[in-house]
Structure formats: structure tokens, C-alpha cells
Design an enzyme around this catalytic site. Structure first.
Site, PDB file in Angstrom:
ATOM      1  N   CYS A 155      41.681   4.417  24.132  1.00  0.00           N
ATOM      2  CA  CYS A 155      42.909   3.736  23.727  1.00  0.00           C
ATOM      3  C   CYS A 155      42.600   2.309  23.294  1.00  0.00           C
ATOM      4  O   CYS A 155      41.539   1.768  23.576  1.00  0.00           O
ATOM      5  CB  CYS A 155      43.899   3.719  24.884  1.00  0.00           C
ATOM      6  SG  CYS A 155      44.212   5.335  25.604  1.00  0.00           S
ATOM      7  N   ARG A 194      41.385   3.922  17.604  1.00  0.00           N
ATOM      8  CA  ARG A 194      41.048   4.262  18.983  1.00  0.00           C
ATOM      9  C   ARG A 194      41.974   5.333  19.568  1.00  0.00           C
ATOM     10  O   ARG A 194      41.672   5.903  20.613  1.00  0.00           O
ATOM     11  CB  ARG A 194      41.129   3.013  19.870  1.00  0.00           C
ATOM     12  CG  ARG A 194      39.957   2.066  19.691  1.00  0.00           C
ATOM     13  CD  ARG A 194      40.164   0.813  20.539  1.00  0.00           C
ATOM     14  NE  ARG A 194      38.935   0.049  20.653  1.00  0.00           N
ATOM     15  CZ  ARG A 194      38.053   0.170  21.645  1.00  0.00           C
ATOM     16  NH1 ARG A 194      38.268   1.051  22.588  1.00  0.00           N
ATOM     17  NH2 ARG A 194      36.968  -0.577  21.677  1.00  0.00           N
ATOM     18  N   TRP A 203      45.289   7.367  23.187  1.00  0.00           N
ATOM     19  CA  TRP A 203      44.638   8.669  23.065  1.00  0.00           C
ATOM     20  C   TRP A 203      44.848   9.345  24.406  1.00  0.00           C
ATOM     21  O   TRP A 203      44.342   8.890  25.436  1.00  0.00           O
ATOM     22  CB  TRP A 203      43.158   8.506  22.763  1.00  0.00           C
ATOM     23  CG  TRP A 203      42.469   9.804  22.458  1.00  0.00           C
ATOM     24  CD1 TRP A 203      42.395  10.436  21.255  1.00  0.00           C
ATOM     25  CD2 TRP A 203      41.756  10.633  23.392  1.00  0.00           C
ATOM     26  NE1 TRP A 203      41.688  11.605  21.369  1.00  0.00           N
ATOM     27  CE2 TRP A 203      41.285  11.764  22.667  1.00  0.00           C
ATOM     28  CE3 TRP A 203      41.488  10.557  24.753  1.00  0.00           C
ATOM     29  CZ2 TRP A 203      40.551  12.780  23.268  1.00  0.00           C
ATOM     30  CZ3 TRP A 203      40.756  11.573  25.364  1.00  0.00           C
ATOM     31  CH2 TRP A 203      40.292  12.662  24.613  1.00  0.00           C
ATOM     32  N   ASN A 217      43.052   1.231  29.155  1.00  0.00           N
ATOM     33  CA  ASN A 217      42.098   2.108  28.479  1.00  0.00           C
ATOM     34  C   ASN A 217      41.119   2.590  29.528  1.00  0.00           C
ATOM     35  O   ASN A 217      40.496   1.785  30.218  1.00  0.00           O
ATOM     36  CB  ASN A 217      41.363   1.350  27.363  1.00  0.00           C
ATOM     37  CG  ASN A 217      40.248   2.175  26.746  1.00  0.00           C
ATOM     38  OD1 ASN A 217      40.316   3.396  26.713  1.00  0.00           O
ATOM     39  ND2 ASN A 217      39.211   1.503  26.261  1.00  0.00           N
ATOM     40  N   GLY A 218      40.972   3.917  29.655  1.00  0.00           N
ATOM     41  CA  GLY A 218      40.045   4.454  30.637  1.00  0.00           C
ATOM     42  C   GLY A 218      40.691   5.558  31.445  1.00  0.00           C
ATOM     43  O   GLY A 218      41.720   6.120  31.066  1.00  0.00           O
ATOM     44  N   GLU A 244      25.276  18.089  11.102  1.00  0.00           N
ATOM     45  CA  GLU A 244      26.190  16.998  10.774  1.00  0.00           C
ATOM     46  C   GLU A 244      27.236  17.441   9.756  1.00  0.00           C
ATOM     47  O   GLU A 244      28.419  17.086   9.856  1.00  0.00           O
ATOM     48  CB  GLU A 244      25.395  15.795  10.258  1.00  0.00           C
ATOM     49  CG  GLU A 244      26.226  14.666   9.659  1.00  0.00           C
ATOM     50  CD  GLU A 244      27.175  14.002  10.640  1.00  0.00           C
ATOM     51  OE1 GLU A 244      27.982  13.179  10.199  1.00  0.00           O
ATOM     52  OE2 GLU A 244      27.121  14.309  11.855  1.00  0.00           O
ATOM     53  N   LYS A 290      31.279  17.347  10.361  1.00  0.00           N
ATOM     54  CA  LYS A 290      32.208  16.625   9.480  1.00  0.00           C
ATOM     55  C   LYS A 290      33.335  17.541   9.019  1.00  0.00           C
ATOM     56  O   LYS A 290      34.499  17.153   8.989  1.00  0.00           O
ATOM     57  CB  LYS A 290      31.462  16.063   8.264  1.00  0.00           C
ATOM     58  CG  LYS A 290      30.656  14.830   8.545  1.00  0.00           C
ATOM     59  CD  LYS A 290      31.567  13.637   8.783  1.00  0.00           C
ATOM     60  CE  LYS A 290      30.812  12.515   9.469  1.00  0.00           C
ATOM     61  NZ  LYS A 290      30.518  12.788  10.881  1.00  0.00           N
ATOM     62  N   GLU A 312      35.712  18.160  11.889  1.00  0.00           N
ATOM     63  CA  GLU A 312      36.455  16.974  12.318  1.00  0.00           C
ATOM     64  C   GLU A 312      37.685  16.713  11.465  1.00  0.00           C
ATOM     65  O   GLU A 312      38.757  16.409  12.007  1.00  0.00           O
ATOM     66  CB  GLU A 312      35.548  15.734  12.250  1.00  0.00           C
ATOM     67  CG  GLU A 312      34.558  15.606  13.379  1.00  0.00           C
ATOM     68  CD  GLU A 312      33.719  14.353  13.238  1.00  0.00           C
ATOM     69  OE1 GLU A 312      33.581  13.641  14.238  1.00  0.00           O
ATOM     70  OE2 GLU A 312      33.202  14.086  12.135  1.00  0.00           O
ATOM     71  N   HIS A 314      18.658  36.032  13.671  1.00  0.00           N
ATOM     72  CA  HIS A 314      18.730  36.165  15.124  1.00  0.00           C
ATOM     73  C   HIS A 314      20.173  36.125  15.624  1.00  0.00           C
ATOM     74  O   HIS A 314      20.427  35.696  16.755  1.00  0.00           O
ATOM     75  CB  HIS A 314      17.893  35.071  15.793  1.00  0.00           C
ATOM     76  CG  HIS A 314      16.427  35.197  15.499  1.00  0.00           C
ATOM     77  ND1 HIS A 314      15.585  35.988  16.248  1.00  0.00           N
ATOM     78  CD2 HIS A 314      15.664  34.645  14.515  1.00  0.00           C
ATOM     79  CE1 HIS A 314      14.353  35.909  15.750  1.00  0.00           C
ATOM     80  NE2 HIS A 314      14.377  35.097  14.697  1.00  0.00           N
ATOM     81  N   LYS A 333      37.989   7.129  17.574  1.00  0.00           N
ATOM     82  CA  LYS A 333      36.729   6.610  17.064  1.00  0.00           C
ATOM     83  C   LYS A 333      35.745   6.261  18.177  1.00  0.00           C
ATOM     84  O   LYS A 333      34.587   6.636  18.142  1.00  0.00           O
ATOM     85  CB  LYS A 333      37.013   5.370  16.208  1.00  0.00           C
ATOM     86  CG  LYS A 333      35.775   4.727  15.589  1.00  0.00           C
ATOM     87  CD  LYS A 333      35.174   5.618  14.535  1.00  0.00           C
ATOM     88  CE  LYS A 333      34.050   4.917  13.789  1.00  0.00           C
ATOM     89  NZ  LYS A 333      33.406   5.845  12.837  1.00  0.00           N
TER      90      LYS A 333
END
Length: 607
Positions: free
Chosen positions: A2, A27, A74, A98-99, A479, A483, A486, A502, A602
Site C-alpha cells: 500500500c 503500490r 492493496w 502498509n504491511g 519473462e 509479462k 501480468e 517431456h 508494483k
């Protein structure tokens, strides 16, 4: 995760709070709220969803007052609802957080026994209730805040505002970043310098366990032992604090476009004046003598580390372990004597990476970090912090930070190769010459935009996608899949191409796009064989390669993206660009929120 802000100003606080929250919305954007002191009395406004909803509410129901706190959330405990939105209030106390308060259930039970009930699903409400409880027992705001903080277990950045105290904010930090901003007759509290930049360029970063009593005249800070301490006031770089889209539709588009420039800056920063050598800061370990390197990171930074493993081992002969930070300390890995631990984090505040760093203290011979924020917790707790110089990155999906991380990691690997006698001075100078040309090559690669947009339009209709790569292209495949997941919400997986038979080949049919990252290098022929296996089962191949590779692959591929020729050592940095652009344009085609994808934030500052 947050974002929090506090203001003791000379002007109306609400506009300043909202503007700061705009800069912190990366955030978290599940809900937002502010509280101010109007004629000495607390009042607040909260709204679910993005910050614009709070802004709309304030148009019709404004808040007056020159002191206030704000929050963009968040969600961790409790769904995104107005009741669960911050600031939380109990009697004369309002708080933003925040936390995660790990013992909130225990505290809630104690309060319940005292006849104090709760109204929300959040852990943060317990902080406000506990502070209020202390004040009903005759404690001052400062004493109540201190007594409350002493009871908390977990990670937190907190900012308290109190009825009847228009010249007081109390801030506390443990495990989550928090800074105090110094103005002229004004003071501020914020999650990071980006939030505070429009108000001041003079910042004090709180350390672990600090409690700050903030008034318009200044700040008094005590450490975890209760002793008063003087933390330095630092001047932040205004360039790093700039937050605007620069004429682009999205921050992500801007940050993709900035890569040639910021990579050039990172290269120049570490090169000698003549450009033939790499100069590391004083205090860097002797890479000629390091027996083993341990790389630790999360998310995209972890994929940068996987790429660097190839560079360090192939170029320098330096053995490397790579770990996901959230697993590293629980695995309790034994570190061989002389091991250097290297932690990679864009924000420098990633909770799992910071915890892994703490595990390595006293176990590793040296602790290095690669960070984009040089005053971050990870940077401050490292023996040496190496800046990646990407500038502020606001888009949740990392782009320029990733390629700058790759660039600095490659420079470290090249330096190690030279010091360990695996690369001559002339060979190093030649590779550095090629590296200096990389920004121009990236600019040329930007011209693939039309081909990528065309592929993205078709890809946007897929339910799932598969990415393949060999060697250094395997981490790039990982990556690329990340992306796409996301920001477009399309399920995507990535495999080393040799693993296709496999298991993953069972997924292949005419509906599955398979994105193959494959420059025409020593492994290309093997990759072509894997492509043939896919096409024989009606799979749709999107090949990302150079002109030679596209020609060699033939005309059976579904689509191709042709990149400039490049030395195989540098290919991972170049091939990151189409992976980013493909995800970006697919998200545009689907109409998803590119910069603020659902459920993400983020800076991951909670475990």
C-alpha cells in the site's frame, strides 16, 4: 504494497494528499481514502476502486483542514470495501498502514475482552482500536502510539493522526519503507520519495524500529531501543522523482521506449573513461577470488538472475546459485566459505528479498545488491549497492528496470571474466564496444512494432500460450510468459525448448500459440527441430529471431518478428523488447488495464 502519505501543511491538505496518492497508486489500487483535521476534528472520505473514485467523492463531499493522512490500498486482510478502506478510525485516532500485523487476532481478542469490538475485516483497524484504548486510559497521543507499536508483530509502516492535534503526525516503521519530508514550515510523511517529490526534495529515511514524532517545526526520531537518534537529511534527485507519461498512452509504453536511453546511462556509469574496462565502486569484492556467487530475487528480477547465471558461468567460470527469495531462507541453504550474495530488487524494498538478505548476514562473505532506489532498505543494508539507473518505473509490469538489471549483471560477469583470466583485455574492450552499440540496436528493434501489433491482435483471442527458449533465451521465455500473464490475463507458461517432449507437447493443438525466442545461434538448429514438432501437431508458431533465423525456419511459421543481428551474449537484453511489446499490445487489444493490472502492485513490501 500500500501507499501512505501524511501532511502537516500551510495550505489545504486534501489536494496535496490526493496528488501524492496519484504518485503512489502503483503500490495498490483496491481502494483509497484520506482523513483531515477540520477545526481540530477528524473527518475522512473513502472510496472503493481506483483513486479517481475518491477524487469524484471529494468534489461532492470535500474535506477541509491543513493536516491529514491518506492511503491507497492493496488488499491483504479483507475484501476491497469502503469499510475496509483506510484511514481506519477509532475515537480520536486515525491511522494508515502498509504491511501486515501478524498478531492482530490476538490483539483483537484482548480488546474484545475489554468490551471493544471491531467493524472491519482488516488487521489495521486493530492498530487504531488499540491506540484509542490506550488514550482512554489517560495516555497522550505520543504515548498511546508508542504503547501500540510496542505490541505489534509483523511488518508495518504507520502514520497516526489525532483529534485536537493539528500539528502532530506520528510515524513508525518496521519492515516497510517510510520517509519524512522536510519543508518550510511544513512536514510530510510518505512511503517513498516519489510521493514526496512535489512537496520537498529533502528526505529523511526512517530505519528499522524507528518512531518519528512530526510537527511543523521538525521531527524527533527514536530508534528501536527508545533512544533519540539523528537520521540524515538527504537531497533526492528530482529526475528520479519525475512521474509523468511523457506523451505516451501508458507508463509501460513510456518505460519501454526509454530503454535505449537508460541502458546507455547504465553502461556509461560503469565504464572507464576510455571505454575499455569496467570500473566497480570502492568496496567491491575481488571477483577473481570469489568461489561462488548466490543470486536472490523475486519475479522479473529472478529471471534477470537466471540469465546472469549463464553469463557468470559461461564467460567467467564462476559457479552461481539462483534462488527465489521467498523460498531461499526457508530452505536454509549452507553457503560455502567466501560466497558472495547478490540481491536484485527494483524497489530495494521487496520484503522476501530483504528477509533473504538478513539470512545471509554473517553467513556470506559479502552482500551486494542491484537496486533502482539507492536509499532503499536493501541498498542500505548491503555492503555495496550497485545502481541500475533505470529512473522511476511506475508501470507495475517491469520493463526498463529488467533490462537495466540485465545490463549491470552482464557488466559484472564481464568484469569477473577478465579478472579470472577468462577474457583478455582486448576481448573485453571488443565486447564493451558491442555493448555501447546496444542502445542503437534497441532503437532499430522498436521498428518491429507493426509486426508485433498484428501478432498481438490474434494472440488476444487465445486462452493460453506457450513460450519456448534454449540457453539464455529460456529465462527470456519465462519473462515473456510472465509479462503476458501480468497485463493481458492470458494464461501462459514457459519451458526450456528441450523439455517440450517431456510433457508440454500434450498441450499442442491448433488453438495454442507457441512463442519461440530463438536468435540464430549455436542452439538454433535444435530449436528448429522443436518448432517442427509443434507445427506437425498444428501448433501456431510465433518466431522471434534475426533475419538469418527467420529464413532458416522456413515459411511454415504462423508469424515472425525479425530483430537485428546481435552478439549472442547481448541477445537476452535485445530479446526482452519484443516480449514486452507483445504483452503490451495484447493487453491493448484485450482492453485490460496495462499500468495497473488487477490484483498486482508494483512494490511487494509484505511477505
Amino acid at each position: 504494497m500500500c501507499g501512505i502519505i501524511g501532511v502537516l501543511g500551510n495550505h489545504e491538505a486534501a489536494p496535496t494528499l490526493v496528488e501524492a496518492l496519484k504518485r503512489l497508486e502503483y503500490r495498490g489500487y483496491d481502494s483509497a481514502g484520506i482523513a483531515t483535521l477540520n477545526d481540530g476534528r477528524l473527518d475522512r472520505r473513502r472510496a472503493v476502486g481506483k483513486l479517481v473514485n475518491l477524487s469524484d467523492l471529494l468534489v461532492h463531499h470535500p474535506l477541509a483542514g491543513k493536516a491529514g493522512i491518506g492511503h491507497t490500498r492493496w488488499a491483504t486482510h479483507g475484501a476491497p470495501t469502503e469499510a475496509n478502506a483506510h484511514p481506519h478510525k477509532a475515537g480520536p485516532v486515525a491511522v494508515v498502514h502498509n504491511g501486515i500485523i501478524e498478531n492482530y487476532r490476538e490483539l483483537r481478542a484482548e480488546l474484545s475482552q475489554a468490551g471493544i469490538g471491531h467493524e472491519t475485516d482488516t488487521d489495521t483497524e486493530t492498530v487504531a482500536l488499540l491506540a484509542h484504548h490506550h488514550m482512554t486510559q489517560g495516555m497522550s497521543p505520543e504515548a498511546a502510539a508508542r504503547a501500540t507499536v510496542e505490541r505489534l508483530k509483523g511488518a508495518y509502516a504507520l502514520c497516526f493522526l489525532f483529534d485536537g492535534h493539528p500539528d502532530l503526525l506520528i510515524a513508525a516503521r518496521k519492515g516497510s519503507p517510510l520517509a519524512v519530508g522536510h519543508g518550510k514550515g511544513e512536514m510530510f510523511v510518505g512511503s517513498d520519495a516519489i510521493a514526496l517529490a512535489p512537496m520537498t526534495d529533502r528526505i529523511t529515511y526512517l530505519e528499522e524500529g524507528d518512531i518519528a514524532v512530526v510537527t511543523r517545526q521538525g521531527v524527533t526520531i527514536t530508534d528501536a531501543t527508545g533512544a533519540e537518534v539523528a537520521r540524515p537529511v538527504k537531497t533526492i534527485d528530482s529526475f528520479d522523482a519525475q512521474v509523468n507519461k511523457g506523451g505516451h498512452r501508458h507508463f509501460m509504453a513510456k518505460e519501454i521506449a526509454e530503454q535505449p536511453s537508460v541502458i546507455g546511462t547504465a553502461i556509461t556509469h560503469y565504464l572507464s573513461t576510455d571505454g575499455r574496462d569496467i570500473v566497480l565502486p570502492e568496496g567491491a569484492p575481488d571477483l577473481a577470488e570469489v568461489p561462488r556467487l548466490s543470486l536472490v530475487a523475486c519475479g522479473t528480477a529472478y529471471y534477470a538472475c537466471l540469465t546472469a547465471k549463464y553469463w557468470f558461468e559461461q564467460l567467467a567460470g564462476l559457479p552461481v546459485d539462483v534462488d527465489i527469495a521467498s523460498e531461499f531462507r526457508y530452505r536454509e541453504p549452507p553457503l560455502v566459505p567466501g560466497t558472495v550474495a547478490l540481491f536484485v530488487s527494483q524497489s530495494g524494498e521487496t520484503a522476501d528479498t530483504l528477509a533473504a538478505l538478513h539470512y545471509c548476514k554473517g553467513r556470506a562473505d559479502a552482500i551486494l545488491s542491484l537496486v533502482n532506489v539507492t536509499e532503499s532498505s536493501i541498498a542500505r543494508e548491503s555492503d555495496l549497492a550497485l545502481p541500475i539507473l533505470a529512473g522511476a518505473e511506475i508501470g507495475v509490469a517491469s520493463t526498463k528496470a529488467f533490462t537495466c538489471q540485465l545490463t549491470v549483471l552482464l557488466l559484472l560477469a564481464l568484469k569477473a571474466a577478465h579478472l579470472r583470466g577468462r577474457m583478455s583485455s582486448d576481448a573485453l574492450a571488443d565486447m564493451l564496444s558491442k555493448l555501447r552499440a546496444l542502445p542503437a540496436t534497441l532503437n532499430t528493434a522498436m521498428e518491429t512494432g507493426p509486426a508485433i501489433r498484428a501478432a498481438a491482435r490474434d494472440l488476444s483471442g487465445a486462452q493460453s500460450a506457450l513460450f519456448l527458449g534454449r540457453g539464455m533465451m529460456y529465462p527470456l521465455a519465462l519473462e515473456g510468459a510472465l509479462k503476458l500473464k501480468e497485463i493481458s490475463y492470458i494464461h501462459a507458461e514457459a519451458y526450456a525448448s528441450g523439455e517440450l517432449k517431456h510433457g508440454p507437447i500434450a498441450l499442442i493443438d491448433e488453438t495454442l500459440p507457441v512463442i519461440v525466442m530463438a536468435p540464430c545461434d549455436a542452439l538454433f538448429d535444435k530449436t528448429v527441430s522443436n518448432m517442427q514438432e509443434v507445427m506437425a501437431r498444428s501448433g501456431q508458431i510465433l518466431l522471434v529471431s534475426d533475419a538469418k533465423g527467420v529464413t532458416a525456419a522456413g515459411e511454415e511459421t504462423w508469424r515472425t518478428i525479425t530483430l537485428p543481428d546481435i552478439d549472442p551474449v547481448l541477445a537476452p537484453i535485445l530479446y526482452a523488447l519484443p516480449a514486452q511489446l507483445l504483452a503490451y499490445h495484447t493487453a491493448i487489444a484485450k482492453g485490460t488495464d496495462v499500468d495497473q493490472p488487477r490484483n498486482l502492485a508494483k512494490s511487494v513490501t509484505v511477505e
